[in-house]
Scaffold this active site. Structure first.
Site, PDB file in Angstrom:
ATOM      1  N   HIS A   1       2.185   9.401  -4.003  1.00 47.24           N
ATOM      2  CA  HIS A   1       1.041   9.300  -3.297  1.00 47.24           C
ATOM      3  C   HIS A   1       1.099   8.089  -2.243  1.00 47.24           C
ATOM      4  O   HIS A   1       1.726   7.362  -2.447  1.00 47.24           O
ATOM      5  CB  HIS A   1      -0.238   8.846  -4.292  1.00 47.24           C
ATOM      6  CG  HIS A   1       0.199   7.938  -5.181  1.00 47.24           C
ATOM      7  ND1 HIS A   1       1.052   8.177  -6.399  1.00 47.24           N
ATOM      8  CD2 HIS A   1      -0.113   6.647  -5.500  1.00 47.24           C
ATOM      9  CE1 HIS A   1       1.224   7.099  -7.046  1.00 47.24           C
ATOM     10  NE2 HIS A   1       0.484   6.054  -6.486  1.00 47.24           N
TER      11      HIS A   1
ATOM     12  N   HIS B   1      -0.958   5.598  -0.147  1.00 47.70           N
ATOM     13  CA  HIS B   1      -2.519   4.911  -0.193  1.00 47.70           C
ATOM     14  C   HIS B   1      -2.745   4.552   1.383  1.00 47.70           C
ATOM     15  O   HIS B   1      -1.865   4.120   2.262  1.00 47.70           O
ATOM     16  CB  HIS B   1      -2.389   3.481  -0.854  1.00 47.70           C
ATOM     17  CG  HIS B   1      -1.844   3.449  -2.346  1.00 47.70           C
ATOM     18  ND1 HIS B   1      -2.760   3.235  -3.102  1.00 47.70           N
ATOM     19  CD2 HIS B   1      -0.759   3.544  -2.803  1.00 47.70           C
ATOM     20  CE1 HIS B   1      -2.270   2.980  -4.503  1.00 47.70           C
ATOM     21  NE2 HIS B   1      -1.220   3.362  -4.397  1.00 47.70           N
TER      22      HIS B   1
ATOM     23  N   GLY C   1       4.557  -1.426  -8.488  1.00 49.32           N
ATOM     24  CA  GLY C   1       3.539  -1.498  -9.148  1.00 49.32           C
ATOM     25  C   GLY C   1       3.008  -0.057  -9.169  1.00 49.32           C
ATOM     26  O   GLY C   1       1.859   0.361  -9.410  1.00 49.32           O
TER      27      GLY C   1
ATOM     28  N   ASP D   1      -9.500   6.501  -4.046  1.00 51.11           N
ATOM     29  CA  ASP D   1      -8.893   5.955  -5.339  1.00 51.11           C
ATOM     30  C   ASP D   1     -10.222   5.646  -6.439  1.00 51.11           C
ATOM     31  O   ASP D   1     -11.021   5.027  -5.824  1.00 51.11           O
ATOM     32  CB  ASP D   1      -8.399   4.790  -4.831  1.00 51.11           C
ATOM     33  CG  ASP D   1      -7.087   4.028  -6.032  1.00 51.11           C
ATOM     34  OD1 ASP D   1      -6.233   4.558  -5.844  1.00 51.11           O
ATOM     35  OD2 ASP D   1      -7.836   3.783  -6.986  1.00 51.11           O
TER      36      ASP D   1
END
Ligand code: DGP
Length: 114
Positions: free
Chosen positions: A100, A102, A93, A30
């Site tokens: 994706h 995280h 958010g 990231d």
């Protein structure tokens, strides 16, 4: 053809720190890490967000999780622990319209999330 930032990373049109790749998935660090280890695992298939995945995508969704676990082992956070997160929509958010996962680790995290 999708023109969001992750689609461009998948097509190698813009650079990313790639840590894993196979025929179905790509994982990269990231750009704005929220933990010492913060890696995004994305399907190469154009799926905007988890709510748009179809029944036929179930093996691919599972693959993203086993890839996350494999990367966590390689990154050395398997024993201390880690968090796997998918953000969907404004309250969560979500900012990039390509699914994706995280992978966050390397420090203790609070629960519930803020
Ligand atoms: P989310 O809020 O769940 O949509 O997460 C999007 C994440 O993507 C956020 O943590 C920052 C990251 N990100 C945004 N643009 C880029 C980029 O160009 N490169 C990389 N490596 N990460 C990015």
């Amino acid at each position: 053809m999708a023109d969001n930032i992750f689609a461009k990373i998948i097509r190698k049109e813009i650079p990313a720190k790639i840590v894993y790749e196979d025929e179905r998935a790509l994982a990269f660090r990231d750009v704005d890490p929220k933990a010492p280890i913060h890696i995004l695992i994305v399907p190469k298939k154009d799926i905007a967000r988890v709510s748009e995945a179809k029944a036929e995508d179930e093996p691919l969704l599972g693959h993203l999780l086993t890839v996350a676990a494999e990367i966590a082992r390689k990154e050395g956070i398997d024993v201390t622990g880690y968090r796997v997160v998918i953000n969907k929509g404004a309250h969560a958010g979500e900012t990039v319209p390509h699914l994706h996962v995280h992978l966050l680790g390397g420090r203790p995290m609070n629960w519930p999330p803020g």
